[in-house]
Enzyme design. Structure first.
Site, PDB file in Angstrom:
ATOM      1  N   ASP A 367       1.072  -1.399  -0.048  1.00 25.41           N
ATOM      2  CA  ASP A 367       0.477   0.042   0.195  1.00 25.41           C
ATOM      3  C   ASP A 367       0.505   1.392   0.322  1.00 25.41           C
ATOM      4  O   ASP A 367       1.978   0.922  -0.495  1.00 25.41           O
ATOM      5  CB  ASP A 367      -0.799  -0.410   1.268  1.00 25.41           C
ATOM      6  CG  ASP A 367      -2.568   0.445   1.504  1.00 25.41           C
ATOM      7  OD1 ASP A 367      -2.120   1.916   0.472  1.00 25.41           O
ATOM      8  OD2 ASP A 367      -3.051   0.363   0.383  1.00 25.41           O
ATOM      9  N   ASP A 368       0.205   2.193   0.635  1.00 24.38           N
ATOM     10  CA  ASP A 368       1.236   3.550   0.262  1.00 24.38           C
ATOM     11  C   ASP A 368       2.438   3.736   1.341  1.00 24.38           C
ATOM     12  O   ASP A 368       2.437   2.493   2.098  1.00 24.38           O
ATOM     13  CB  ASP A 368      -0.254   4.749   1.178  1.00 24.38           C
ATOM     14  CG  ASP A 368       0.439   5.705   1.214  1.00 24.38           C
ATOM     15  OD1 ASP A 368       1.318   6.545   0.475  1.00 24.38           O
ATOM     16  OD2 ASP A 368      -0.526   7.077   1.694  1.00 24.38           O
ATOM     17  N   ASP A 479      -6.283   4.617  -5.450  1.00 20.04           N
ATOM     18  CA  ASP A 479      -6.713   5.804  -4.318  1.00 20.04           C
ATOM     19  C   ASP A 479      -6.717   7.264  -4.364  1.00 20.04           C
ATOM     20  O   ASP A 479      -5.985   7.549  -5.368  1.00 20.04           O
ATOM     21  CB  ASP A 479      -5.676   5.718  -3.243  1.00 20.04           C
ATOM     22  CG  ASP A 479      -6.358   5.489  -1.783  1.00 20.04           C
ATOM     23  OD1 ASP A 479      -7.695   5.950  -1.892  1.00 20.04           O
ATOM     24  OD2 ASP A 479      -5.678   5.079  -0.589  1.00 20.04           O
ATOM     25  N   MET A 480      -7.323   7.775  -4.182  1.00 21.33           N
ATOM     26  CA  MET A 480      -7.800   9.141  -4.118  1.00 21.33           C
ATOM     27  C   MET A 480      -8.560   9.796  -2.874  1.00 21.33           C
ATOM     28  O   MET A 480      -9.520   9.517  -2.508  1.00 21.33           O
ATOM     29  CB  MET A 480      -8.637   9.490  -5.271  1.00 21.33           C
ATOM     30  CG  MET A 480      -9.217  10.578  -5.859  1.00 21.33           C
ATOM     31  SD  MET A 480      -9.847  11.592  -5.078  1.00 21.33           S
ATOM     32  CE  MET A 480     -11.798  11.892  -5.024  1.00 21.33           C
ATOM     33  N   CYS A 527     -10.489   3.680  -5.487  1.00 18.12           N
ATOM     34  CA  CYS A 527     -10.839   3.284  -3.033  1.00 18.12           C
ATOM     35  C   CYS A 527     -10.462   4.978  -3.590  1.00 18.12           C
ATOM     36  O   CYS A 527      -9.470   5.161  -4.851  1.00 18.12           O
ATOM     37  CB  CYS A 527      -9.619   2.498  -2.684  1.00 18.12           C
ATOM     38  SG  CYS A 527      -8.849   3.506  -1.444  1.00 18.12           S
ATOM     39  N   ASP A 549     -12.806   2.884   4.706  1.00 14.27           N
ATOM     40  CA  ASP A 549     -11.514   2.422   5.247  1.00 14.27           C
ATOM     41  C   ASP A 549     -11.645   1.521   6.559  1.00 14.27           C
ATOM     42  O   ASP A 549     -11.080   1.649   7.873  1.00 14.27           O
ATOM     43  CB  ASP A 549     -10.755   3.678   6.032  1.00 14.27           C
ATOM     44  CG  ASP A 549      -9.417   3.984   4.481  1.00 14.27           C
ATOM     45  OD1 ASP A 549      -9.313   3.237   3.993  1.00 14.27           O
ATOM     46  OD2 ASP A 549      -9.192   5.242   4.582  1.00 14.27           O
TER      47      ASP A 549
HETATM   48  C1  DGJ Z   1      -6.818   5.174   2.307  1.00  9.45           C
HETATM   49  C2  DGJ Z   1      -7.198   3.690   1.631  1.00  9.45           C
HETATM   50  O1  DGJ Z   1      -8.304   3.705   1.657  1.00  9.45           O
HETATM   51  C3  DGJ Z   1      -6.324   3.436   2.406  1.00  9.45           C
HETATM   52  O2  DGJ Z   1      -7.075   2.117   2.427  1.00  9.45           O
HETATM   53  C4  DGJ Z   1      -4.566   3.439   2.516  1.00  9.45           C
HETATM   54  O3  DGJ Z   1      -4.934   2.684   1.044  1.00  9.45           O
HETATM   55  C5  DGJ Z   1      -4.962   4.652   2.465  1.00  9.45           C
HETATM   56  N1  DGJ Z   1      -5.448   5.776   1.930  1.00  9.45           N
HETATM   57  C6  DGJ Z   1      -3.420   5.086   1.950  1.00  9.45           C
HETATM   58  O4  DGJ Z   1      -2.912   6.201   2.366  1.00  9.45           O
END
Ligand code: DGJ
Length: 759
Positions: A367-368, A479-480, A527, A549
């Site tokens: 992920d991030d 993601d956004m 997302c 989330d």
């Molecule tokens: C928001 C997403 O919904 C999360 O699952 C995760 O990817 C974070 N951003 C990462 O910054």
């Protein structure tokens, strides 16, 4: 195959497939469209004139001496401003003189097999033989602006899709102030409005309220379809419930600002419309140009909300999602976000990957935090190069390691955003949305790239391509994480600033198109800070969406129940996460978390390296069971049984198409002392099949002997009418009751049904 009937003399159009009927006509004098009927299928006839209603009412009339030519009193198809109708119009144009008076008159129609794509936008699709499209051509009497209304009806589904296209065939520019994808006037206000509302971490909460005089609406002004409202609503007859009654569902295939508006007038006519939000919208339609709305999808059900949802599920799964993913097994994933957040290195990832392998998980998602120098959420977006401190051996080495371990590799991006102090931010200030001399707000410390500018999209594509070309990647999480609050583009002339929001979303679609053209096998999960952009348009590209989330199992009951109103289970991202839960601090059992996440795409998002031997064994078993069940879960018929919004419980089930298998999820939030008797009536089974009812998946019971099966087996009609019985029979064993350990809060059961053959 005739799905569209036209009464040539009277210009009455009837779209019907035996499930639904949609009838409208061209009015003789006004030459515009009058809505006559939308609902359960009725047979076609040569004359529908008995459906015309015209009371004489005090009003403004269009023609001298004619007292029934007020459009205020006509149920219309696509009402426009300037025609004696005082309700909100679906179309309003500013002409070169500054006036907004239109008079669109019918020109012609055409019926085509199949359906066309809307250029540059996600659209549902169909084989030539499975749908028919009616296009109605209208032209403004005072200008050379032409309007096309497209209606597609499908052979197999109680579905009609609609969109509108304006073409400026004149010499002068006009401004489109509003053009809705659909508008319908229904003859009564006896409906309840059901929609999904929410916020970050509590998306898709079901709301239902009676219609009232005046205007009710749902909308987004945030640049994304949003956590707050989903671009979907339903009108239900007041007695409609999950299993019975008439429901009309409306959904917009769009990821940007939308408006769903319901207006009940003083004669109790209900005008509903759905489309791009006119707020902050003004499109300059230059000479020769066309503008098309997004597509709206209308679903009719006379089997309640479950009927509506099942139609949306199969329609979106089969006619919207990329075909290769429609029924393909989704890999069970481990995502490192809640395990590490930004704080990881190769050793930590290695340990997670090793454990994922041990647990027989199929996909590892990084992920991030893997790029630039992103150690918190205030840096590096827009610098899509690997962080050498965290991953000194690079992404390819990581990907190879993962693939060697027999897993697939997934990677997180947030393509639309940029952080301050990146090269992209410094070198291309003109690519930021917002006014250069006015404050640009940050959201999560980040700024929005102007995706209406093709160069900005191209640069992000270039950066992503560099990664994707070098590193074998199977899955991408897009993601956004912030909304747009200063819609201004340095790229557009002042007259075009009303185009910023829509152009932005078209740019998002463009990047999706480019990625998929270059990497057609990529599985994308969309997302937006959870479910901030859970909409049909993104499903077209990304067959699954991270629903929220909030990964707490109790909160997820509501979020997933709400999302299931419209979105198929194969699209609802659901993970088993850490306890105490990171969003609400609640502790639920591994079983409860599994039993909720099972009704979605399924995966894990916790530090699996810290699990005990027993927990690992439990997860291994969950993974095995999900692998066995996912075909059924993702391609069966889903039924909501008990709403978590109205009680301490929730229940739902999924039944295979051949009705031979089913899985029921039953959840009780808080424990109850001295409980009442409980029965759960099931749905969708075959009356005369005998089902083995078990708390274990059928496959693991194969060695159970037939006698035992017969004893437990119950007929479908019994399970659907009597129901599952949760109370126990303690005759002659009262002591056992008192000795029994009480189950406590947050209790769940999965119940497996399998049809067995008579012996
Ligand atoms: C928001 C997403 O919904 C999360 O699952 C995760 O990817 C974070 N951003 C990462 O910054």
């Amino acid at each position: 195959m005739a799905l569209i009937y036209v009464n040539q003399e009277t210009l009455e159009f009837h779209l019907t497939n035996g499930q639904v009927s949609y009838i409208f006509r061209v009015m003789e004098k006004v030459q515009t469209l009058e809505q006559l009927y939308y609902g359960k299928a009725i047979r076609h006839r040569e004359d529908f004139s008995y459906l015309i209603e015209r009371e004489v009412r005090p009003s403004n009339n269009q023609f001298d001496g004619d007292h029934t030519s007020s459009l205020e009193h006509v149920k219309q198809e696509l009402p426009v401003y300037g025609t004696t109708d005082f309700r909100y119009p679906a179309l309003e144009i500013t002409y070169p003189d500054g006036d907004t008076i239109s008079r669109f008159r019918y020109q012609s129609y055409v019926v085509q097999n199949g359906k066309q794509k809307i250029a540059g936008q996600p659209t549902t699709f169909s084989k030539e033989a499975d749908a028919q499209t009616l296009v109605i051509y209208l032209k403004d009497e005072y200008s050379d602006v032409e309007l096309q209304l497209s209606y597609t009806i499908f052979k197999e589904y109680p579905v009609i899709t609609r969109h509108a296209t304006l073409t400026n065939s004149g010499q002068e520019e006009v401004t489109v102030n509003r053009l809705m994808s659909l508008s319908i006037d229904l003859p009564t206000k006896d409906y309840e409005l059901l929609h999904l509302t929410g916020a970050w971490a509590r998306e898709t909460q079901v709301q239902r309220e009676a219609l009232h005089y005046g205007v009710q609406s749902i909308s987004s002004t945030r640049g994304a379809s949003s956590h707050v409202h989903n671009p979907f609503f339903a009108l239900c007859e007041p007695t409609a419930n999950e299993v019975a009654g008439e429901v009309f569902g409306f959904s917009l295939v769009y990821s940007g600002n939308f408006l769903g508006q319901i207006e009940v007038d003083t004669y109790e006519v209900t005008r509903l419309m759905l489309g791009i939000n006119p707020f902050q919208f003004a499109w300059q339609l230059k000479a020769g140009d066309s503008f098309s709305t997004p597509e709206a999808v209308m679903v009719y059900s006379d089997t309640g909300l479950n009927g509506m949802s099942q139609t949306f599920h199969s329609f979106y799964q089969n006619q919207l999602v990329r075909p290769q993913w429609a029924h393909k097994e989704r890999p069970i994933l481990l995502n490192n976000w809640e395990a590490t957040y930004f704080d990881f290195d190769e050793a930590k990832l290695d340990a997670l990957i090793e454990t994922a392998k041990e647990l027989e998980i199929e996909l590892f998602v990084l992920d991030d935090g893997w790029f630039g120098a992103r150690n918190s959420d205030n840096s590096s977006l827009g610098n899509w190069t690997v962080d050498p401190k965290k991953l000194p051996n690079g992404l390819s080495a990581l990907s190879n390691k993962i693939h060697k371990a027999g897993l697939k590799f997934g990677l997180w991006f947030e393509p639309e955003m940029v952080s301050a102090e990146t090269a992209l931010y410094e070198e291309h200030p003109e690519w930021l949305l917002g006014h250069p001399k006015k404050n640009r707000s940050h959201g999560r410390n980040q700024f929005v790239l102007d995706f209406g500018q093709p160069e900005a999209v191209e640069e992000i594509f270039r950066q992503m391509k560099a990664i994707l070309d070098e590193t074998p990647i199977d899955y991408l999480k897009w993601d956004m994480n912030r909304y747009i609050s200063e819609a201004f583009s340095t790229h557009l002339a002042k007259e075009q600033q009303g185009e910023v929001f829509h152009r932005y979303i078209l740019g998002v679609y463009t990047l999706y198109e480019k990625l998929l053209a270059a990497y057609p096998e990529l599985l994308i999960e969309s997302c937006a800070g959870g479910g901030g952009r859970f909409d049909p348009a993104l499903l077209y590209y990304a067959p699954q969406t991270w629903a929220s989330d909030d990964t707490d199992a109790v909160e997820r009951l509501k979020i997933q129940y709400g999302a299931s109103m419209i979105y198929p289970l194969s699209s609802i991202g659901s993970h088993v996460s850490e306890v105490p839960n990171h969003q609400v601090g609640r502790i639920t059992s591994l079983k409860m978390r599994n039993d909720v996440a099972t009704f979605g795409t399924f995966g894990y998002e916790l530090d699996v390296t810290k699990l005990s031997v027993e927990q690992k064994a439990e997860i291994k078993q969950q993974v095995r069971v999900f692998k066995e069940s996912r075909g059924l879960i993702h391609s069966g018929d889903f039924y909501r049984l008990v709403s978590p919004f109205h009680s301490n419980e929730a229940a739902w089930m999924v039944v295979s198409k051949d009705k031979r298998q089913a899985i029921v999820g039953y959840y009780q939030v808080l424990a109850e002392p001295n409980p009442i008797y409980k029965r759960l009536k099931l749905q969708g089974l075959a009356d005369d099949f005998q089902y083995q009812v078990s708390q274990q998946p059928a496959e693991t019971e194969q060695d159970q002997n037939q006698v035992q099966n017969q004893k437990q087996a119950r007929y479908g009609d019994d399970l659907m009418n009597v129901g599952l019985i949760f109370g126990e029979n303690y005759i002659d064993r009262a002591q056992e009751y008192w000795a029994k350990e009480k189950q406590g809060d947050f209790h769940s059961q999965l119940i497996y049904l399998k049809a067995i053959d008579e012996v």
